[in-house]
Design a protein around this motif. Sequence first.
Motif, short mmCIF file in Angstrom:
data_model
loop_
_atom_site.label_atom_id
_atom_site.label_comp_id
_atom_site.label_asym_id
_atom_site.label_seq_id
_atom_site.Cartn_x
_atom_site.Cartn_y
_atom_site.Cartn_z
N GLY A 191 0.81 -1.22 0.00
CA GLY A 191 0.00 0.00 0.00
C GLY A 191 0.83 1.26 0.00
O GLY A 191 1.82 1.40 -0.75
N SER A 223 2.92 2.29 2.18
CA SER A 223 4.31 2.04 2.58
C SER A 223 5.14 1.63 1.37
O SER A 223 6.34 1.91 1.29
CB SER A 223 4.36 0.94 3.63
N VAL A 228 8.90 -2.06 5.33
CA VAL A 228 8.28 -0.78 5.69
C VAL A 228 6.81 -1.02 5.98
O VAL A 228 6.11 -1.65 5.17
CB VAL A 228 8.39 0.25 4.54
N SER A 247 1.72 -0.08 10.34
CA SER A 247 1.17 -0.83 11.47
C SER A 247 2.14 -1.84 12.06
O SER A 247 2.02 -2.22 13.21
CB SER A 247 -0.07 -1.58 11.01
N GLY A 248 3.06 -2.31 11.23
CA GLY A 248 3.95 -3.38 11.68
C GLY A 248 3.23 -4.70 11.82
O GLY A 248 3.75 -5.66 12.38
N ALA A 302 -3.46 6.35 5.04
CA ALA A 302 -2.21 6.76 5.69
C ALA A 302 -1.76 8.12 5.16
O ALA A 302 -1.77 8.36 3.95
CB ALA A 302 -1.14 5.72 5.42
N VAL A 326 -3.89 -4.88 7.71
CA VAL A 326 -4.43 -6.07 7.06
C VAL A 326 -3.66 -7.29 7.55
O VAL A 326 -2.55 -7.55 7.10
CB VAL A 326 -4.36 -5.92 5.52
C1 G6P Z 1 -3.89 -1.26 4.36
C2 G6P Z 1 -4.16 0.20 4.63
C3 G6P Z 1 -3.20 1.06 3.83
C4 G6P Z 1 -1.77 0.66 4.11
C5 G6P Z 1 -1.54 -0.82 3.83
C6 G6P Z 1 -0.18 -1.29 4.30
O1 G6P Z 1 -4.28 -1.59 3.06
O2 G6P Z 1 -5.49 0.51 4.32
O3 G6P Z 1 -3.38 2.42 4.19
O4 G6P Z 1 -0.91 1.43 3.34
O5 G6P Z 1 -2.51 -1.59 4.54
O6 G6P Z 1 -0.13 -1.20 5.69
P1 G6P Z 1 1.15 -1.05 6.56
O7 G6P Z 1 0.63 -0.95 7.96
O8 G6P Z 1 1.97 -2.28 6.35
O9 G6P Z 1 1.87 0.17 6.13
#
Ligand code: G6P
Length: 615
Positions: free
Chosen positions: A307, A309, A352, A355-356, A406, A612
């Motif tokens: 996403g 990141s 990257v 949320s980790g 984000a 996710v």
């Molecule tokens: C989901 C969120 C996105 C985010 C992606 C990756 O799809 O809706 O906004 O960029 O996950 O998440 P992360 O926490 O790994 O950056």
Amino acid sequence: MCGIVGYVGNRDVVEVLFKGLTNLEYRGYDSAGMALRDEGEIKIFKTLGKLINLKNELENRKSELIHPVCGIGHIRWATHGSPSLVNAHPHTCNCGRLVVVHNGIIENYKELREELIKKGCKFKSQTDTETIAHLVADEYAKAKNLEIAVRNSVKKLQGAYAICVMHKDVPDVIVGARKHAPMLVGIGENENFIASDTPAIIEYTKKTIYLDDNEIAVVTKDSVKITDIDGNLVNKKVEVLPWEPVALSKLGYKHFMLKEIHEQPDVIRNVLNGKLFDIDSPIILNEVKIDKDILKKLNKIEIIACGTSLHAAIVGKYLIEDFAGISVEVEASSEYIYRKTTTDASTLVIGVSQSGETADTITAIKQAREKKSHVLIITNRPDSNMARLADSLIPVNAGIEVSVAATKSYTAQLMSFYLLALHLAEIKGSLDKEYIKNLKHELIQLPTKIEEILSNTSVIQECARKFSSYKNFIYISRGVNLASAYEGALKLKEISYINATGYPAGELKHGPIAMLDETMPVLSILIPGGITYEKVLSNSEEAKARNAKLIALTSSNDKSLDNLFDIVIRIPSVSEILSPVLTCVPLQLLAYYIAEFLGKDVDQPRNLAKSVTVE
Ligand code: G6P
């Protein structure tokens, strides 16, 4: 994605669970439910849609509740079975004495279900979770001990789970277990909590114990016992959460997204704090725990992310290659994990993630670790699963991000990449010292320039008003801002549901140009002073010649742009290499205002989840 909160103690259980679920709401969900232990009975409340419906249900059935002392709550994001009342959690066994809530996916649920049906279990829902309820009830019938029943059950589960279980015959006890899905216990005075994420409990306690995979927690009002899968006691560290409850308030902004966009100048100052002191001192990045001699010889880096990141990672590639001359590959985690990569012990792998907790990225990181690569994690959640897998950890310190889309975590990730790329360049001596000084000087100016953008958003709002009825957009750019085009288009898609595509400007003529006419706005990102400006300008002319509506996002003061473009959004002057930190801000705002004009649910867009946790 799904969220869990459990409580046992003397407070108003309904209120604690409801607040906890409300604080997890930002993760995205389609139904909600609670199971409360009240006067020896287990009482279940479930509703479809937003939490307000659950609140109304609890209000309508208030007379059924006497004095609940223990409960578990859940918000569900459908994976197995549609969003419906019957599929909402908590789920129960045949007799209804046992209840379970679950995050994650049980991969072998079909086989388990078949076996349980043969034993007489009657399934009501299409979920994988209901299997857990019947399975634990079956084990409980044999063991007559809830902890052992949960342990014996999770041994049979394949996939990912964080579960909380209550049983009518085991008063005021919640048993939790996890594997590949986060779960933590919150420690209070004469009360304890269990949850899938920290916001659920932050209003009540900052003391937490993070469960690791295959651990089981037995939580009562005044005790917390944690054991491993074999039943051995595990001595866990009690950690203190870094967040303040105020982080979960909108502070007068209409939406969290707008608040978070406005927080970006301070977030950038935070990222720079302690790492970039002045233009004459080297970048301090003690978080990178690789020997300098190894870093000097490093010739391959892989960056994996999803996403937004992933877009930060694309900028990161550009910077590291440009500043440090190290070859970088960037890949979506969900693709990386299905490919035979050439990753080895000499590869630095960077994960990257805001949320980790993103399942695909966690799997990719685990794969890289198996290949003995050094794993560097850039995340906003130093308390996350991914952070625990890191050899080196750069926390981006953006503060909790509530809006699903984000924003501030993206700028914080970008800033971390600037610091990392400059750090590598300083170690390798790959950049001219004066050039580095100029870059550092400009980096320090960035927060003020964003404040300038935020102080006057009238052109962006006008643009949003003018274009909110269009059904398709193309965002184009070249070079380091190509990722800005991807990210700007993603923001628009996510929160306004308008079809927007980010595209390399030079590729426009190889296909997308066929779609151009007066119904297709083209947004061009043009930063003068670098190598791409004239070319993106020519590509915009090509679009104009096909009657496309044109929007410019630029730091140029050239007045002739006002003739070519229908709208020109101007940002303060900035060198091209640093411009992604500025160009993302008007694009976030444009998406925000368009979604606002269209009356969309800005902070919780449909079908999306903040983190996710399934692949
Ligand atoms: C989901 C969120 C996105 C985010 C992606 C990756 O799809 O809706 O906004 O960029 O996950 O998440 P992360 O926490 O790994 O950056």
